[in-house]
Design a protein around this motif. Structure first.
Motif, short mmCIF file in Angstrom:
data_model
loop_
_atom_site.label_atom_id
_atom_site.label_comp_id
_atom_site.label_asym_id
_atom_site.label_seq_id
_atom_site.Cartn_x
_atom_site.Cartn_y
_atom_site.Cartn_z
N GLY A 229 -73.04 -7.03 -28.56
CA GLY A 229 -71.62 -6.98 -28.21
C GLY A 229 -71.11 -5.56 -28.12
O GLY A 229 -71.73 -4.62 -28.62
N VAL A 230 -69.97 -5.43 -27.47
CA VAL A 230 -69.34 -4.13 -27.30
C VAL A 230 -67.86 -4.27 -27.65
O VAL A 230 -67.22 -5.25 -27.28
N VAL A 231 -67.36 -3.28 -28.39
CA VAL A 231 -65.94 -3.22 -28.71
C VAL A 231 -65.27 -2.32 -27.67
O VAL A 231 -65.79 -1.24 -27.37
N VAL A 232 -64.15 -2.77 -27.10
CA VAL A 232 -63.36 -1.84 -26.27
C VAL A 232 -61.95 -1.76 -26.85
O VAL A 232 -61.44 -2.74 -27.40
N ASN A 233 -61.36 -0.59 -26.73
CA ASN A 233 -60.05 -0.40 -27.34
C ASN A 233 -59.30 0.70 -26.58
O ASN A 233 -59.89 1.38 -25.73
N THR A 234 -58.05 0.86 -26.91
CA THR A 234 -57.19 1.80 -26.21
C THR A 234 -56.25 2.51 -27.18
O THR A 234 -55.95 1.96 -28.24
N PHE A 235 -55.81 3.68 -26.80
CA PHE A 235 -54.79 4.38 -27.58
C PHE A 235 -53.39 3.98 -27.12
O PHE A 235 -52.39 4.33 -27.75
N SER A 236 -53.32 3.27 -25.98
CA SER A 236 -52.03 3.03 -25.32
C SER A 236 -51.02 2.32 -26.19
O SER A 236 -49.84 2.69 -26.20
N LYS A 237 -51.46 1.27 -26.89
CA LYS A 237 -50.51 0.40 -27.57
C LYS A 237 -50.20 0.92 -28.97
O LYS A 237 -49.04 1.12 -29.32
N SER A 238 -51.23 1.19 -29.78
CA SER A 238 -51.00 1.60 -31.17
C SER A 238 -50.23 2.92 -31.24
O SER A 238 -49.44 3.12 -32.16
N TYR A 239 -50.49 3.82 -30.30
CA TYR A 239 -49.90 5.17 -30.40
C TYR A 239 -48.90 5.45 -29.29
O TYR A 239 -48.52 6.61 -29.08
N ALA A 240 -48.47 4.40 -28.57
CA ALA A 240 -47.51 4.57 -27.47
C ALA A 240 -47.98 5.68 -26.53
O ALA A 240 -47.27 6.64 -26.25
N MET A 241 -49.21 5.54 -26.03
CA MET A 241 -49.82 6.59 -25.19
C MET A 241 -50.26 6.03 -23.83
O MET A 241 -51.28 6.47 -23.28
N THR A 242 -49.49 5.10 -23.27
CA THR A 242 -49.92 4.45 -22.03
C THR A 242 -50.24 5.43 -20.90
O THR A 242 -51.23 5.30 -20.20
N GLY A 243 -49.37 6.42 -20.73
CA GLY A 243 -49.54 7.33 -19.61
C GLY A 243 -50.64 8.37 -19.79
O GLY A 243 -51.07 9.01 -18.83
N TRP A 244 -51.12 8.52 -21.03
CA TRP A 244 -52.11 9.56 -21.30
C TRP A 244 -53.50 9.14 -20.83
O TRP A 244 -54.35 9.99 -20.59
N ARG A 245 -53.73 7.87 -20.75
CA ARG A 245 -55.00 7.26 -20.37
C ARG A 245 -56.15 7.65 -21.30
O ARG A 245 -56.89 8.58 -21.05
N LEU A 246 -56.26 6.93 -22.38
CA LEU A 246 -57.39 7.15 -23.28
C LEU A 246 -57.79 5.82 -23.93
O LEU A 246 -56.93 5.09 -24.45
N GLY A 247 -59.06 5.54 -23.85
CA GLY A 247 -59.60 4.33 -24.48
C GLY A 247 -61.03 4.62 -24.91
O GLY A 247 -61.52 5.74 -24.73
N PHE A 248 -61.68 3.61 -25.48
CA PHE A 248 -63.07 3.85 -25.88
C PHE A 248 -63.86 2.56 -25.94
O PHE A 248 -63.29 1.46 -25.93
#
Ligand code: GLU
Length: 399
Positions: A229-248
């Motif tokens: 399995g693979v975990v995918v996640n984003t900084f957009s929601k937890s850190y209010a960073m939608t426009g910065w575009r960062l995930g992992f």
């Protein structure tokens, strides 16, 4: 007509993004529209994170980084996965991407191929079906029941698996339902995943936004799944960073290395300055996250109450996570209002925008045509006004 690549030509536009952009256009044209469309926190990015970006800019961190992200960012992600989910991934099994969307898309393209089926428990976020189609595999919707809290039923899953089924996407808390999988259900599902040797893509985008006691991560409940399995996640929601575009993404070494090669060819590194901001987001004090979640909880309580009071809306369970409600609206469907036939949730969403000036998203592309999605990532005063407007309209529709 120009001949386009078949997979790209058949792609629909993202309905969440389309609804939000339409609301913005109307607002820009001077119309009094309230947007409960996109899942985008209305909070500003915390100051400490912006400051880290400014410092990176001052230091001249404006060059290429490794295309899967800097070692420092991956180390911060490693610590985050250990701290929040009890998952143990070495840095070599982590990659950063330009948004959770890119991470998910590259992982799905890496894992699946023509001839494969990938199960999507519906309702589910609109972009997964498109990502699976782009990989060449076939998305297979497997409906969950509102009466079962929109949770995937292990027996229904067992029946849906065929010789071609190669993977599944699990999203908890779920966009659009806000459902959170309890540990017991995860354990029952994990048995089916292992037995059928499925690849599991876990979308953890809303994992920090939960209102009850946190449930364990699927891969903590069944650690053997971390090999499949693979975990995918984003900084957009937890850190209010939608426009910065960062995930992992984090997963088995071979999968992440291949997904990183794909990313190295199709885009390269996520923005170097954003990466520096992301390190601060994960390693700095987390009080701002807690404050945003507390505010989302206040809104969730208000919205659940107001939705239940709306004529024609049904919301049996108060969502336990994320910042959406996904009520069922069948009672309003099949009617005609001012010449518009309300054939499904999308038609109702169109009418709500037209007549009540509130932007919401219809349920079709989430795989649930009798529903609409409302995001409560908006201030309380706007939410109150939005529900007043929708209430007046639905009362008129039901006449
Ligand atoms: N994921 C958010 C949503 O569902 C943002 C828009 C998008 O990327 O779909 O509204």
């Amino acid at each position: 007509m120009i001949r386009l690549n078949r997979r790209v030509a058949s792609l629909k536009a993202s309905s969440t993004m389309a609804a939000e952009m339409r609301a913005r256009e109307l607002k820009a044209a001077g119309q009094d529209v309230i947007s409960l469309a996109a899942g985008e926190p209305d909070f500003d990015t915390p100051q400490r994170i912006k400051h880290a970006a400014l410092q990176a800019l001052e230091r001249g961190q404006t060059k290429y980084t490794p295309s899967s992200g800097t070692v420092e960012l991956k180390e911060a992600i490693r610590l985050k996965l250990a701290r929040s989910a009890g998952l143990d991934y070495p840095v070599a099994q982590i990659m950063a991407s330009a948004g959770g969307k890119q991470a998910a898309c590259n992982v799905i393209a890496t894992l699946f191929d023509e001839g494969d089926e990938v199960i999507l428990p519906t309702p589910i976020w609109v972009s997964f079906a498109a990502m699976v189609q782009l990989s060449g595999a076939e998305p297979k919707a497997l409906p969950t029941e509102q009466s079962d809290g929109f949770l995937l039923d292990p027996q229904a899953l067992g029946r849906a698996i065929t010789a071609r089924t190669r993977g599944i996407v699990i999203n908890s808390p779920c966009n659009p339902t806000g459902a959170v999988y309890p540990a017991k259900r995860l354990a029952a599902l994990a048995r089916v995943f292992l037995e059928a040797e499925l690849w599991v893509v876990c979308d953890d985008a809303y994992a920090d936004i939960v209102y009850d006691l946190p449930e364990p991560h699927l891969f903590a409940v069944e650690p053997r799944l971390a090999q499949r399995g693979v975990v995918v996640n984003t900084f957009s929601k937890s850190y209010a960073m939608t426009g910065w575009r960062l995930g992992f993404a984090a997963g088995p070494r071979e999968v992440i290395a291949a997904a990183a090669r794909l990313q190295g060819q199709n885009s390269g590194n996520p923005c170097s300055i954003t990466q520096a901001a992301g390190i601060e987001a994960l390693t700095g004090p987390q009080d701002d996250v807690a404050a945003m979640v507390a505010e989302f909880r206040r809104r969730r309580d208000l919205v659940a109450r107001r939705v239940r009071e709306l004529p024609g809306f049904r919301l049996p369970e108060v969502p336990a996570g994320a910042f959406y409600v996904f009520p069922e609206v069948s009672q309003l469907l099949g009617r005609t209002f001012r010449g518009t036939k309300i054939s499904d949730g999308d038609a109702l969403a169109g009418l709500i925008l037209e007549e009540a000036r509130v932007a919401v998203v219809g349920g079709n592309d989430f795989g649930a045509a009798n529903h609409i999605r409302l995001s409560y990532a908006a201030p309380l005063s706007e939410l109150e006004e939005a529900f007043d407007r929708i209430g007046r309209l639905t009362a008129q529709i039901l006449g």
